[in-house]
Design an enzyme around this catalytic site. Structure first.
Site: not given
Length: 329
Positions: A56, A208-210
């Protein structure tokens, strides 16, 4: 903070874990000050299970966490990962490395960047098809003997690989993507973890936030947000998936909870060995997600959710074709 045990003989950790990846990369522009404030608040609220990886940034996420860990390392159950190799000339390319010498080099780098003498949990980030898992896990086990790592984990492995690894050295946790729109672990891995006494850490529990319902257009993303190139956020797939999320949002509204809380509560109901790992870099989302711990779902409500989001219903693959190559077939 409610707690759950990672594995039959593993540690107690917060029932929800905090994924720190997005604080440094992939989800648009970062804000270190807000990220550090989010980490402070997480610890204040009892979220002591933090997740990072050397890839990351690369590396910068571990460096960021070192600032938050200073003078309170003992309060955090810290997990990092090794094994994904990025191409410096092409950030989109990915490779894997599970060789024993690479395991050792990787942990030394992570320990230095994080400013600590040990990791509480160390994952192999992706399986290396060129190296028997026994060799990789054997090298990881040496780190446990040396006190540099307390518990071992694997990420995105199939059930057969988990069993082989577990015979070599006890595995405390498997981390894989698991949510309403990615239910692959239900085929084999989730049950295998329960059978073997291995904890299951569900990453991207909100798609992923969706699944939060807040994303209405690709234009909501920064120019460098990796979701712009993710198949589930592109073209017709986006619109098909949006219709599913709108249905979940309606169920959440009827229950007077947020869509995120409903999605996380659904995961929490999948078993006491499941720990959802949500990612956020903002305090307001942290607080909203923690509300899931107070949400109870009846059998009828769980059935209603499953009817909206049955397995395989999400449109598009989980990742780009390049990254999908790193996943077990």
């Amino acid at each position: 903070m409610k707690q759950r045990q990672l594995g039959a003989n593993g540690p107690l950790v917060s029932a929800l874990a905090l994924g720190c990846m997005g604080m440094s990369e992939f989800y648009g522009k970062g804000d270190d000050a807000e990220s550090l404030a989010t980490l402070d608040l997480a610890l204040e609220k009892g979220v002591n299970f933090w997740d990072t990886a050397d890839v990351y940034g690369p590396h910068s996420n571990e460096t960021l966490l070192a600032k938050a860990l200073k003078d309170r390392r003992s309060q955090v159950f810290l997990a990092s990962k090794f094994g994904i190799v990025r191409d410096p000339s092409d950030p989109a390319k990915r490779g894997v490395n599970g060789r024993p010498d690479y395991v050792r080099r990787s942990v030394e780098g992570s320990l230095k960047r994080l400013g600590t003498d040990h990791l509480d949990l160390y994952y192999q980030h992706r399986p290396d098809p060129t190296v028997p898992v026994e060799e990789t896990v054997g090298a990881m086990g040496e780190l446990v003997k040396e006190g540099k790592v307390r518990f071992l984990g694997l990420s995105e492995v199939d059930a057969a690989t988990l069993r082989r690894a577990h015979k070599e050295h006890p595995i405390s946790a498997v981390q894989s993507e698991y949510s309403l729109w990615t239910r692959d672990p239900e085929r084999e891995v989730l049950a295998s973890c329960a059978e073997l006494g291995v904890g299951f850490v569900a990453y991207s529990p909100l798609g992923r936030g969706f699944l939060s319902g807040a994303i209405r257009s690709v234009e909501d993303f920064d120019a460098d947000d990796f979701r712009r190139g993710n198949p589930r956020f592109m073209g017709e797939n986006f619109q098909k998936n949006l219709a599913l999320v709108d249905a979940i949002t309606a169920l959440a509204r009827d229950k007077n909870v947020s869509a995120s809380q409903l999605a996380l509560a659904w995961l929490l109901a999948k078993g006491e060995h499941v720990v959802p790992l949500f990612g956020t870099k903002r305090r307001r989302y942290l607080l909203d997600n923690l509300g899931a711990l107070e949400v109870s779902l009846s059998a009828r409500e769980l059935a209603e959710i499953d009817a909206v989001f049955p397995p395989e219903v999400a449109a598009g693959t989980r990742y780009s074709s390049e990254v999908m190559k790193l996943l077990p077939r």
